[in-house]
Design an enzyme around this catalytic site. Structure first.
Site, mmCIF file in Angstrom:
data_model
loop_
_atom_site.group_PDB
_atom_site.id
_atom_site.type_symbol
_atom_site.label_atom_id
_atom_site.label_comp_id
_atom_site.label_asym_id
_atom_site.label_seq_id
_atom_site.Cartn_x
_atom_site.Cartn_y
_atom_site.Cartn_z
ATOM 1 C CB THR A 70 -12.775 17.193 -8.889
ATOM 2 O OG1 THR A 70 -13.225 16.754 -10.182
ATOM 3 C CG2 THR A 70 -12.318 18.645 -8.988
ATOM 4 C CG LEU A 71 -7.329 16.033 -6.500
ATOM 5 C CD1 LEU A 71 -5.850 15.813 -6.789
ATOM 6 C CD2 LEU A 71 -7.782 15.204 -5.322
ATOM 7 C CD GLU A 72 -12.696 20.636 -3.244
ATOM 8 O OE1 GLU A 72 -12.198 20.516 -2.119
ATOM 9 O OE2 GLU A 72 -13.821 20.210 -3.516
ATOM 10 C CD GLN A 89 -3.132 8.510 3.486
ATOM 11 O OE1 GLN A 89 -2.538 7.443 3.464
ATOM 12 N NE2 GLN A 89 -2.913 9.427 4.402
ATOM 13 C CG ASP A 124 -22.189 10.765 -1.215
ATOM 14 O OD1 ASP A 124 -22.405 10.805 0.004
ATOM 15 O OD2 ASP A 124 -22.198 11.773 -1.940
ATOM 16 C CB SER A 156 2.123 13.112 6.122
ATOM 17 O OG SER A 156 3.021 12.079 5.789
ATOM 18 C CB SER A 157 5.209 13.255 1.584
ATOM 19 O OG SER A 157 5.767 12.241 2.392
ATOM 20 N N GLY A 174 1.371 17.411 2.320
ATOM 21 C CA GLY A 174 1.059 18.474 3.265
ATOM 22 C C GLY A 174 2.306 19.205 3.733
ATOM 23 N NE ARG A 175 5.231 15.378 7.423
ATOM 24 C CZ ARG A 175 5.741 14.402 8.109
ATOM 25 N NH1 ARG A 175 6.994 14.041 7.917
ATOM 26 N NH2 ARG A 175 5.014 13.746 8.990
#
Length: 179
Positions: free
Chosen positions: A121-123, A140, A113, A96-97, A99-100
């Protein structure tokens, strides 16, 4: 059902969840905090094509000054943590931190899976310029129980596109699909 901290610890002891590096202080009530790795990537082409191999440029996040993400650019990042999940389904969600600060860490690929063994990998996209740092908390992992037997674990699928272990972001492999 979502695994609690005690259940996550039990799965780690059994070896059905692997997290490297592991830090007990990152274990929450029902999740495990993961961190941004040291690499980011951007696509070379301004227009991406789902049928072609869209190449990326990988770069390191400067250690002390970090890197400023800009709106309108898709960044591929990677978790510092290598994970394996052999009996549960992992979901990656942003903290959340984070996202803020206007940072989204995944467009659609939040679910892993059973049998996924790799760094995530993060988009990454942002709503306004924001400076990020290597190894900052970024997301998380939440683990869900599986009902029933699994026929083919992800790491044993012949057509799995993201099995090669790497600590660098991996570009879309959509071009390997047939349609």
């Amino acid at each position: 059902m979502i695994l609690t901290d005690q259940q996550i610890l039990a799965e780690i002891e059994k070896g059905t969840i692997v997290i490297q590096p592991y830090d007990r202080s990152c274990l929450g009530t029902n999740s495990y905090d993961v961190h941004l790795g040291q690499y980011l990537a951007t696509y070379r082409d301004e227009v991406l094509d789902a049928r072609k191999h869209n190449e990326i440029d990988v770069f390191e996040i400067p250690e002390t000054e970090g890197f400023v993400l800009q709106p309108g650019t898709l960044y591929l990042g990677v978790t510092q943590e290598y994970t394996e999940t052999h009996a549960t389904v992992p979901f990656l969600e942003g903290k959340s931190s984070v996202g803020r600060l206007g940072i989204d860490i995944h467009a659609t690929a939040g679910k892993g899976d059973v049998g996924f063994c790799n760094h995530w990998t993060l988009e990454i996209s942002v709503s306004m310029p924001v400076r990020v740092y290597r190894y900052m908390p970024i997301g998380q992992l939440i683990y869900f129980t599986v009902q029933g037997d699994v026929n083919t674990f992800y790491n044993r699928k012949l057509n799995a596109k993201y099995n090669d272990r790497t600590d660098k972001p991996v570009e879309s492999m959509m071009w390997k699909n047939t349609w």
